[in-house]
Write a protein that holds these residues in place. Structure first.
Motif, PDB file in Angstrom:
ATOM      1  N   UNK A   1       0.851  -1.183   0.000  1.00  0.00           N
ATOM      2  CA  UNK A   1       0.000   0.000   0.000  1.00  0.00           C
ATOM      3  C   UNK A   1       0.887   1.233   0.000  1.00  0.00           C
ATOM      4  N   UNK A   2       0.646   2.135  -0.952  1.00  0.00           N
ATOM      5  CA  UNK A   2       1.509   3.310  -1.074  1.00  0.00           C
ATOM      6  C   UNK A   2       0.693   4.549  -1.396  1.00  0.00           C
ATOM      7  N   UNK A   3       0.952   5.605  -0.649  1.00  0.00           N
ATOM      8  CA  UNK A   3       0.413   6.916  -0.993  1.00  0.00           C
ATOM      9  C   UNK A   3       1.564   7.691  -1.623  1.00  0.00           C
ATOM     10  N   UNK A   4       1.489   7.884  -2.935  1.00  0.00           N
ATOM     11  CA  UNK A   4       2.544   8.583  -3.672  1.00  0.00           C
ATOM     12  C   UNK A   4       2.176  10.061  -3.722  1.00  0.00           C
ATOM     13  N   UNK A   5       3.036  10.897  -3.175  1.00  0.00           N
ATOM     14  CA  UNK A   5       2.770  12.325  -3.014  1.00  0.00           C
ATOM     15  C   UNK A   5       3.590  13.104  -4.034  1.00  0.00           C
ATOM     16  N   UNK A   6       2.904  13.808  -4.933  1.00  0.00           N
ATOM     17  CA  UNK A   6       3.586  14.628  -5.930  1.00  0.00           C
ATOM     18  C   UNK A   6       3.636  16.068  -5.422  1.00  0.00           C
ATOM     19  N   UNK A   7       4.847  16.580  -5.265  1.00  0.00           N
ATOM     20  CA  UNK A   7       5.054  17.870  -4.610  1.00  0.00           C
ATOM     21  C   UNK A   7       5.850  18.806  -5.518  1.00  0.00           C
ATOM     22  N   UNK A   8       5.625  20.136  -5.340  1.00  0.00           N
ATOM     23  CA  UNK A   8       6.268  21.115  -6.213  1.00  0.00           C
ATOM     24  C   UNK A   8       7.157  22.103  -5.450  1.00  0.00           C
ATOM     25  N   UNK A   9       7.721  21.671  -4.337  1.00  0.00           N
ATOM     26  CA  UNK A   9       8.783  22.415  -3.667  1.00  0.00           C
ATOM     27  C   UNK A   9       9.862  21.397  -3.304  1.00  0.00           C
ATOM     28  N   UNK A  10      10.958  21.883  -2.747  1.00  0.00           N
ATOM     29  CA  UNK A  10      12.041  20.969  -2.376  1.00  0.00           C
ATOM     30  C   UNK A  10      11.917  20.465  -0.944  1.00  0.00           C
ATOM     31  N   UNK A  11      10.836  20.806  -0.272  1.00  0.00           N
ATOM     32  CA  UNK A  11      10.647  20.409   1.121  1.00  0.00           C
ATOM     33  C   UNK A  11      10.038  19.020   1.252  1.00  0.00           C
ATOM     34  N   UNK A  12      10.126  18.470   2.455  1.00  0.00           N
ATOM     35  CA  UNK A  12       9.527  17.176   2.800  1.00  0.00           C
ATOM     36  C   UNK A  12       8.260  17.433   3.622  1.00  0.00           C
ATOM     37  N   UNK A  13       7.170  16.754   3.244  1.00  0.00           N
ATOM     38  CA  UNK A  13       5.893  16.952   3.921  1.00  0.00           C
ATOM     39  C   UNK A  13       5.307  15.668   4.507  1.00  0.00           C
ATOM     40  N   UNK A  14       6.011  14.575   4.419  1.00  0.00           N
ATOM     41  CA  UNK A  14       5.443  13.295   4.845  1.00  0.00           C
ATOM     42  C   UNK A  14       5.113  13.252   6.325  1.00  0.00           C
ATOM     43  N   UNK A  15       5.759  14.083   7.126  1.00  0.00           N
ATOM     44  CA  UNK A  15       5.519  14.076   8.564  1.00  0.00           C
ATOM     45  C   UNK A  15       4.307  14.918   8.967  1.00  0.00           C
TER      46      UNK A  15
END
Length: 413
Positions: A371-385
């Motif tokens: 099971x995977x939630x693939x997150x497409x992001x448009x900055x260089x930051x990490x948001x998984x937390x």
């Protein structure tokens, strides 16, 4: 660059200014005293954008990837009316159940702050300086299209989840024909910018008295994208066969700070979800039955044509679901062997991302999927937390309960 700005009324100018002070030595607390709140926010944003430009490379592509097992993810602390703070109520609603096994995978694609690539379009449509909301709107159209092209043999599990190989994922985010390809993303991004500009112009035209000066009109046109605007876009543009489910924070507690159409829409659509500020402060407290977030779904009616030429004419339905309604929706879909929801724009309470829920091929064992939630992001930051990420994973894989028992009910999220 970790964005500090918050769309709509969520964060005060003072907080934005304080963040700017922490990040930029040219800002001082003393100078802030001589600026209005609007000037503080404008200057803080300007300095932050200038800082981001110093780190820009020749190309807009980003290649950072981050992974977080669901077992290490966290939820949000919630203030309760008449009681001590608590962690978000377990969304499964059954004591002792555990979240589904799996992981969150963030893939950074294009840098939204890359001026040589995106500034000309942003100026043409008077778009916000922070365009994560517009990218999310564009991704809601692009990702389903690319997925259809990238997945050669769509295989779904018994629970209806799409299986995606690593090669298919690489194709999806490729710089040649994928989400890192400016030629693929920019046309749809410009369409989102145009749509946003035209809709805001319509509001201004119908409420001219609220915008007596050009500066007020321009400020409204350049305001950060609001949740209701993303929802309206989804309801107007979602493609046949690609239901999109927008995970939104409940903004009713911030209604007093909202202006113009946002104020009207929050009162109309979110009053029912409750929540209140504590003693007029920014902290929000929730009573039993209140919700921290809700899911705004836009789907095309079954049998609608799937051709691109008719995507603007097909009939779409919009459904607003709190946690208990989402549970019922998912169980009903499972009974009818329907494909599980895959596409999730997400409000991170300060940023927007677009997510794909799937079973992704393991890097260690090509025969295994997780099971995977693939997150497409448009900055260089990490948001998984961020709590919204955990919450969205749990919504996406709601039926993958470790102990096999269905949830009985949800009270508050």
């Amino acid at each position: 660059l970790k964005p500090f700005w918050l769309k709509g009324p969520r964060k005060s100018a003072r907080n934005a200014w304080q963040t700017c002070i922490a990040r930029n030595s040219t800002c001082t607390a003393m100078s802030a005293e001589h600026l209005s709140e609007e000037e503080q926010i404008a200057l803080a944003l300007k300095l932050s954008l200038e800082e981001s430009q110093t780190h820009l490379g020749e190309h807009p592509q980003l290649y950072q990837e981050f992974r977080l097992p669901r077992s290490e993810a966290t939820l949000e602390q919630v203030a309760r009316v008449g009681g001590p703070p608590c962690v978000e109520v377990d969304i499964y609603g059954v004591e002792g159940t555990r979240p589904a096994a799996g992981a969150l995978l963030q893939i950074n694609t294009l840098d939204q702050f890359h001026s040589p690539t995106f500034r000309k379009s942003a100026e043409e449509f008077m778009s916000p300086n922070s365009t994560c909301g517009l990218f999310t709107m564009a991704h809601s159209i692009i990702v389903p299209k690319l997925l259809t092209q990238a997945v050669e043999d769509a295989v779904s599990t018994a629970s209806g989840y799409l299986r995606l190989t690593r090669n298919e994922l690489e194709t999806l985010v490729s710089a040649k024909g994928g989400l890192r390809d400016v030629d693929v993303v920019l046309p749809e991004l410009r369409e989102a910018m145009r749509w946003l500009h035209e809709n805001r112009e319509k509001w201004i035209a119908g409420h001219a008295a609220d915008f007596p000066r050009t500066t007020e009109r321009n400020a409204y046109l350049r305001a950060w994208v609001a949740n209701y605007e993303i929802s309206d876009w989804l309801c107007a543009r979602v493609l046949p066969g690609s239901g999109v489910h927008f995970v939104r924070y409940n903004q009713w507690p911030e209604h007093a700070d909202a202006t113009h159409e946002e104020s009207v829409r929050i009162a109309k659509e979110e009053r029912q979800y409750g929540g209140c500020r504590v003693d007029g402060k920014e902290q929000v407290s929730y009573a039993d039955g209140d919700v921290l977030f809700w899911v705004d779904s836009s789907e095309v009616e079954k049998g609608a044509a799937a051709t691109e030429g008719t995507c603007h004419e097909v009939k779409r339905t919009r459904s607003k679901r709190c946690a208990s309604h989402w549970r019922a929706f998912r169980h009903d879909a499972l009974k009818h062997s329907a494909l599980a929801p895959m596409f999730f724009p997400v409000d991170l309470n300060g940023h927007f991302v677009f997510c794909l829920a799937c079973e992704l091929q393991s890097e260690e064992d090509s025969s295994a999927y997780e099971n995977s939630l693939v997150v497409f992001n448009t900055t260089s930051s990490r948001y998984l937390d961020w709590p919204s990420m955990t919450r969205t994973f749990d919504l996406a894989f709601l039926d993958s309960l470790d102990d096999g028992h269905p949830a009985s009910s949800w009270t508050m999220l």
